[in-house]
Design a protein around this motif. Structure first.
Motif, PDB file in Angstrom:
ATOM      1  N   SER A 132       0.853  -1.194   0.000  1.00 24.79           N
ATOM      2  CA  SER A 132       0.000   0.000   0.000  1.00 24.79           C
ATOM      3  C   SER A 132       0.887   1.241   0.000  1.00 24.79           C
ATOM      4  O   SER A 132       1.961   1.250   0.609  1.00 24.79           O
ATOM      5  N   ASP A 133       0.399   2.293  -0.648  1.00 23.07           N
ATOM      6  CA  ASP A 133       1.172   3.533  -0.675  1.00 23.07           C
ATOM      7  C   ASP A 133       1.189   4.248   0.681  1.00 23.07           C
ATOM      8  O   ASP A 133       1.853   5.256   0.842  1.00 23.07           O
ATOM      9  N   LYS A 134       0.493   3.693   1.674  1.00 24.93           N
ATOM     10  CA  LYS A 134       0.570   4.268   3.020  1.00 24.93           C
ATOM     11  C   LYS A 134       1.914   3.951   3.691  1.00 24.93           C
ATOM     12  O   LYS A 134       2.265   4.557   4.689  1.00 24.93           O
ATOM     13  N   TYR A 135       2.668   2.986   3.136  1.00 22.16           N
ATOM     14  CA  TYR A 135       3.997   2.661   3.660  1.00 22.16           C
ATOM     15  C   TYR A 135       5.047   3.454   2.892  1.00 22.16           C
ATOM     16  O   TYR A 135       4.978   3.576   1.675  1.00 22.16           O
ATOM     17  N   SER A 136       6.041   3.963   3.600  1.00 21.07           N
ATOM     18  CA  SER A 136       7.086   4.771   2.949  1.00 21.07           C
ATOM     19  C   SER A 136       8.219   3.904   2.406  1.00 21.07           C
ATOM     20  O   SER A 136       8.895   4.279   1.459  1.00 21.07           O
TER      21      SER A 136
END
Length: 174
Positions: A73-77
């Motif tokens: 997910s793009d919520k993880y950097s």
């Protein structure tokens, strides 16, 4: 106290959304866990693989012995890998992988696939060793220890044995 784990030896429960399981990341995880077990005389998959979605990862399922949870997910950097023990049951081995995209996920898996597999294999070895510390054939174990001066535990189901000069054979076959 945590409940005792469930599941068969060398079984891994994968927890991921269906779309991730059917994607490039799911294929990479499957290929890693489905690789051949080293040291076997014929080709044999390292693990038996089951899949469940996070929504179906309930209290009756989360006590599996080996669990691999992954999420893209793009919520993880950045891609991250975590090894955990005894989260929902004991003894339990859990690996969690998160990544911002498929490329980062696959790169992390490429760099750590051997460690991940070894983590689950080591957990299975430790479970088996703990079992044999409790359940073993006391007579055959005593003979082996006295004959060869070694400390060992021979499985309880090995009820047949044969002694020879510098030789001791123990088997579960009749």
């Amino acid at each position: 106290a945590l409940p005792i784990f469930s599941g068969a030896p060398y079984e891994v429960l994968l927890v991921a959304e269906d779309n991730e399981w059917k994607s490039e990341t799911g294929k990479a995880v499957y290929d890693m866990l489905n690789s051949n077990m080293p040291g076997t005389p014929q080709q044999e998959s390292m693990f038996k693989i089951s899949h469940v979605t996070p929504q179906n990862f309930t209290n009756t399922i989360n006590i599996a012995r080996n669990i691999l949870i992954f999420n893209v997910s793009d919520k993880y950097s950045k891609a991250k890998l975590a090894y955990r023990k005894d989260v929902w049951a004991q003894p339990q081995a859990v690996v969690q992988i998160t990544a911002p995209n498929n490329e980062a996920f696959v790169a992390l898996l490429d760099n750590h696939h051997e460690n991940i597999c070894e983590y689950f294999v080591d957990a299975e070895r430790k479970r088996q060793a703990a079992y044999y510390q409790k359940y073993y054939n006391t007579d055959n174990t005593k003979i082996a220890c006295e004959t060869f001066g070694i400390e060992t535990r021979l499985p309880a189901n090995q009820i047949k044995s044969k002694m020879g000069k510098d030789f001791f054979w123990s088997s579960n076959m009749s």
